[in-house]
Design an enzyme around this catalytic site. Structure first.
Site, mmCIF file in Angstrom:
data_model
loop_
_atom_site.group_PDB
_atom_site.id
_atom_site.type_symbol
_atom_site.label_atom_id
_atom_site.label_comp_id
_atom_site.label_asym_id
_atom_site.label_seq_id
_atom_site.Cartn_x
_atom_site.Cartn_y
_atom_site.Cartn_z
ATOM 1 C CB VAL A 61 -0.996 -0.020 1.180
ATOM 2 C CG1 VAL A 61 -1.764 1.283 1.278
ATOM 3 C CG2 VAL A 61 -1.951 -1.198 1.044
ATOM 4 C CB ALA A 64 -0.368 1.402 -4.076
ATOM 5 C CD GLU A 65 -1.206 7.248 0.629
ATOM 6 O OE1 GLU A 65 -1.545 8.407 0.932
ATOM 7 O OE2 GLU A 65 -1.524 6.246 1.294
ATOM 8 C CB THR A 66 5.085 5.983 -3.023
ATOM 9 O OG1 THR A 66 5.249 5.829 -1.609
ATOM 10 C CG2 THR A 66 6.271 6.738 -3.593
ATOM 11 C CB SER A 69 1.238 10.632 -3.587
ATOM 12 O OG SER A 69 0.257 10.115 -2.724
#
Length: 144
Positions: A61, A64-66, A69
């Protein structure tokens, strides 16, 4: 498949330099490709595992968020900031060693919301995780 854009990779490097102790650095995430319509990064399994020695779901996660973003920030431009508002993940299989690779592609890039699909695979190309992230795009506060 898009190729890396040197100007976009320069923006990624500038973002990474903003905080050398960020989670991106601690997790060993390396952005290997960056374009307005596709981002790719790798992350080692070692150091990012749960007690059974498997890649921690939270690590997938984070990857994925990196990517979502960074992609949203590139889309938003220098006078706006982005913050994650929603992320979900489905974990398909375990990764035990090596590198995992995340590939982020936009679902929707709007003026106020950006959504990305991120597929994380192991070194054999098997899907480890599928994630979706949505970021809110805001004007940068004064002095930011």
């Amino acid at each position: 498949m898009s190729s890396a854009h040197p100007d976009v990779m320069a923006l990624v490097e500038q973002m990474k330099a903003l905080n050398p102790t960020s989670l991106l650095h601690r997790m060993g995430i390396e952005v290997t490709e960056a374009a307005p319509d596709r981002l790719v990064a790798t992350m080692p399994v070692e150091g990012n595992t749960q007690p059974y020695g498997l890649l921690h779901g939270g690590a997938s996660v984070v990857l994925a968020e990196t990517l979502g973003s960074i992609g949203s920030a590139i889309h938003a431009g220098p006078d706006r900031i982005v913050v994650g508002t929603d992320i979900n993940a489905t974990h398909h299989r375990a990764a035990r060693s090596g590198l995992v690779t995340g590939v982020a592609t936009p679902i929707s890039l709007g003026n106020t919301l950006c959504s990305w699909e991120v597929v994380v695979t192991d070194e054999d190309g098997r899907r480890v995780c599928t994630s979706r992230i949505t970021c809110l795009v805001r004007e940068a506060p004064p002095g930011a």
